[in-house]
Each structure stands twice: as structure tokens, then as C-alpha cells.
Design an enzyme around this catalytic site. Structure first.
Site, PDB file in Angstrom:
ATOM      1  N   ASP A 122       0.840  -1.194   0.000  1.00 28.39           N
ATOM      2  CA  ASP A 122       0.000   0.000   0.000  1.00 28.39           C
ATOM      3  C   ASP A 122       0.877   1.247   0.000  1.00 28.39           C
ATOM      4  O   ASP A 122       1.959   1.254   0.593  1.00 28.39           O
ATOM      5  CB  ASP A 122      -0.897   0.030   1.241  1.00 28.39           C
ATOM      6  CG  ASP A 122      -1.956  -1.064   1.227  1.00 28.39           C
ATOM      7  OD1 ASP A 122      -1.936  -1.895   0.300  1.00 28.39           O
ATOM      8  OD2 ASP A 122      -2.782  -1.091   2.162  1.00 28.39           O
ATOM      9  N   ASP A 233      17.872   0.648   8.738  1.00 32.97           N
ATOM     10  CA  ASP A 233      18.097   1.956   8.100  1.00 32.97           C
ATOM     11  C   ASP A 233      17.258   2.992   8.831  1.00 32.97           C
ATOM     12  O   ASP A 233      16.417   3.675   8.251  1.00 32.97           O
ATOM     13  CB  ASP A 233      17.734   1.884   6.626  1.00 32.97           C
ATOM     14  CG  ASP A 233      18.407   2.977   5.799  1.00 32.97           C
ATOM     15  OD1 ASP A 233      19.072   3.849   6.394  1.00 32.97           O
ATOM     16  OD2 ASP A 233      18.273   2.965   4.567  1.00 32.97           O
ATOM     17  N   GLU A 253      15.296  -3.208   4.123  1.00 31.46           N
ATOM     18  CA  GLU A 253      16.238  -4.160   3.549  1.00 31.46           C
ATOM     19  C   GLU A 253      17.464  -4.389   4.436  1.00 31.46           C
ATOM     20  O   GLU A 253      18.168  -5.387   4.275  1.00 31.46           O
ATOM     21  CB  GLU A 253      16.680  -3.724   2.152  1.00 31.46           C
ATOM     22  CG  GLU A 253      17.507  -2.465   2.086  1.00 31.46           C
ATOM     23  CD  GLU A 253      17.768  -2.054   0.645  1.00 31.46           C
ATOM     24  OE1 GLU A 253      17.423  -2.818  -0.273  1.00 31.46           O
ATOM     25  OE2 GLU A 253      18.314  -0.956   0.436  1.00 31.46           O
TER      26      GLU A 253
END
Length: 364
Positions: A122, A233, A253
């Protein structure tokens, strides 16, 4: 810096990706139309993001974002892009915490449809503190905000990290541990050493980065603390804000299982990276924003955990960022966007800051 071009990140044609995406989606939602395909201005340097809309009477979502593994032809930042891993992390965060993470929809691990694995999630609406030009420069919404508004954003952003660490069941993060033996932190650092070895497999090595690794060995924490799910991150440039409140936490990631300070050190240093760079160009930046002591104090208030060994973790963050920046610089050389310097350390934008940390003078 004001006129430096943004480094090349892809050789892909967004329109071609859009056509292939429409063909892929038609199998899952026959008759669906993909419209409004565009690359966001905040697209990162690693995995790629495309925004698009779906027109179909039975679609579960209309406003979408596509997260696509890096273009293999574009001298990728990381050696491996595990989109299933990212998809799993985001799904688990949504399941176990109230951290505002976009809902993930479809995962495609076959590289054939778009040339690399991807997932669809989304799309959240809002605004992101810019990296180019950095939010520490004038001319963007965060710099234009007043002190109270920035303080509100700062506290809310630290709150996101605190809730992630406190709410997520630690045992469910262990699948993120790198292979090997030892503690979560030692395995994390070992994986970073392997990453650095990959970056300099062919290009020149960095004496500064290697000195920083040696510094870590000499200043290893006597108590690493318990492991939690780390965002990886953890920086405000990876949050979409509704006014000054987090609406969506992005870019998972680099998610990891490790000490809480992995995220806190990254949050502190990634702001310092922009702040130091801005000051080096003779501008004040935002010296009272995201200060290390304020972040540590707010995190302790929210969690009861007083951050420890933060000089270790901020240096480690600066070291990790240096390896990434070195890889990006080598990619610029690969594409002919820059000339190779005589000293590979000159390719590290925050060379002076990292060197000062290694000397022990950065925080003095």
C-alpha cells in the site's frame, strides 16, 4: 554540492517496467489497469520504488508502491537483494507492533516478470525529509518548520524505534542473524567485513575503513546487551510524515537482529552525516535537531533502557555508511560520472568525521 548530479541508480525504463507490471497484474486481477506510474523524488540508492494506481472494481488496494530489487546492470549497492526477507519483516512488524508500516500485498520472487524480484505494498501519503538537497539545507519543509515542530517530529521518530524494539518478540527476529558463530553483534560486524571485502574486490581498498574496523576490535563493548529487531536503516529520511507524525516507516532491507544501539547509532550518525556536510559548506544546518544526547534521553524515557557504548555504535554506523558510500562512488566511476582520485578515501564524503571518530576527537 548544490550542483552535483544525483548518482545513477538504474538502467531501467520506468514506462517499460510499467507495461510489464500491468501484464503481471492482469494475471492476478484480470482486467485491472495500472495507471499513474512514476518514480518518487525520494527514490533511494539501492532497491527501486515505483508508485502507481490500480483501477479495478475488486482490487484490495488502489494506491500502490512497488519495491523492486536493484537493477543487476547498475553496479548494485549490495551483493544480494532478498525481497522475500523484506516482505516477511514488514508483515511481521505489522502483525506484532503498532509501528506504522505499509501493508504488504503481493510478493513475486520470480525475476522473469520485471527482471528482478519485487513486492507490492500500500502507498502511504505524506512528506519525507529530503536527502537531495538534504533537509539540513534551507528550502524544504523540515528546515522551514519551527523548533517546536521539529522537536515533535524528533520525539515521534525516536518513539517509532522504541516501540519497534519493545513490542516485537525478540525470538521472531532471529531468522535475520547472519550465518556464523558468536553474538548477534559479532555476526553483524563479520557480515559487514564480508560486505566491505566484496566492495573492494577489484577496486582499491580504503585505509580509513580498515582502520575503523581495527578500532571496533580494540573498543568492543563489554556488555553488548540483549538483541531486538532492528529496523536497520533507522533514519527520518525513511519515514513518511503526516504533518510531523510518522505515517509510514519504509526501507527494511537492512533489518537485523542485534543490540538496540545498532538503530540508535545509525539514527544519530545519519543525521550527523547531513549536518556535518552542511556545515562544511559554510551553512549552519540544524545544530539543535536530532542531537545524540536528546535521542538517548528520549529513548531511555520511553523504554527504560539507557543506551550504552554509543561511541562504538555511532562509529560503527559511520563505518557502515562509509562502505556504502564507497560502493556508490565506485558505481559513479563505473558509469563515468566521476574521475578516480589518487586516494580511495577521498571518495568517502564523511572522511573527516570518520577519521575524527577513529582518533577519538569527534565528540570532544
Amino acid at each position: 554540492m548544490a550542483t552535483a548530479p544525483r548518482p545513477r541508480t538504474s538502467t531501467r525504463d520506468p514506462e517499460e517496467v510499467g507495461r510489464r507490471l500491468a501484464a503481471w497484474l492482469d494475471v492476478r486481477l484480470p482486467g485491472a489497469r495500472v495507471t499513474g506510474i512514476r518514480v518518487p523524488s525520494s527514490n533511494g540508492m539501492s532497491s527501486e520504488t515505483l508508485l502507481f494506481d490500480i483501477e479495478h472494481p475488486d482490487t484490495p488496494v488502489r494506491a500502490c508502491a512497488l519495491r523492486l530489487a536493484a537493477d543487476p546492470a547498475a553496479y548494485t549497492v549490495f551483493p544480494v537483494y532478498d525481497m522475500a526477507r523484506q516482505h516477511r519483516v514488514m508483515r511481521l512488524v505489522a502483525e506484532h507492533t503498532d509501528v506504522p508500516v505499509p501493508r504488504v500485498r503481493w510478493l513475486e520472487e520470480d525475476p522473469a516478470p520485471l527482471g528482478a524480484p519485487f513486492f507490492v505494498m500500500d502507498r502511504a501519503e505524506g512528506r519525507v525529509p529530503p536527502d537531495v538537497m538534504p533537509y539540513t539545507y534551507e528550502g524544504n519543509w523540515l528546515h522551514a518548520a519551527d523548533d517546536a515542530e521539529r522537536a515533535r517530529l524528533q520525539d515521534a521518530s525516536v518513539g517509532v524505534i522504541a516501540r519497534l524494539h519493545d513490542q516485537f518478540p525478540p525470538g521472531k527476529a532471529e531468522f535475520l542473524l547472519p550465518n556464523g558463530n558468536g553474538s548477534a553483534l559479532s555476526r553483524h560486524v563479520a557480515a559487514q567485513r564480508e560486505y566491505y571485502a566484496w566492495v573492494v574486490d577489484g577496486p582499491p581498498r580504503s585505509p580509513l575503513i580498515e582502520a575503523a574496523f581495527d578500532w571496533l576490535d580494540a573498543h568492543w563493548p563489554d556488555d553488548e546487551g540483549p538483541s531486538v529487531l532492528c529496523w536497520g536503516d533507522a533514519r527520518i529520511g525513511n519515514i513518511i510524515y503526516d504533518a510531523f507524525e510518522p505515517a509510514a516507516v519504509l526501507d527494511w532491507e537492512m533489518a537485523a537482529c542485534g543490540p538496540r544501539e545498532l538503530d540508535l547509532g545509525w539514527t544519530v550518525y545519519l543525521h550527523r552525516f547531513f549536518q556535518d556536510l552542511t556545515v562544511s559548506f559554510g551553512l549552519p544546518g540544524l545544530p539543535d535537531f536530532l542531537r545524540r544526547d536528546d535521542i538517548e534521553r528520549r529513548y531511555a524515557e520511553l523504554t527504560g533502557h539507557t543506551p550504552r557504548h554509543m561511541e562504538f555504535h555511532t562509529l560503527y554506523a559511520a563505518l557502515r555508511h562509509a562502505v556504502v558510500m564507497l560502493r556508490i562512488a565506485y558505481r559513479q566511476l563505473y558509469f563515468g560520472e566521476a574521475e578516480p582520485p589518487g586516494d580511495p578515501d577521498a571518495l568517502i564524503l564523511h572522511r573527516a568525521s570518520l577519521a575524527a571518530m577513529v582518533r577519538g576527537t569527534y565528540w570532544s
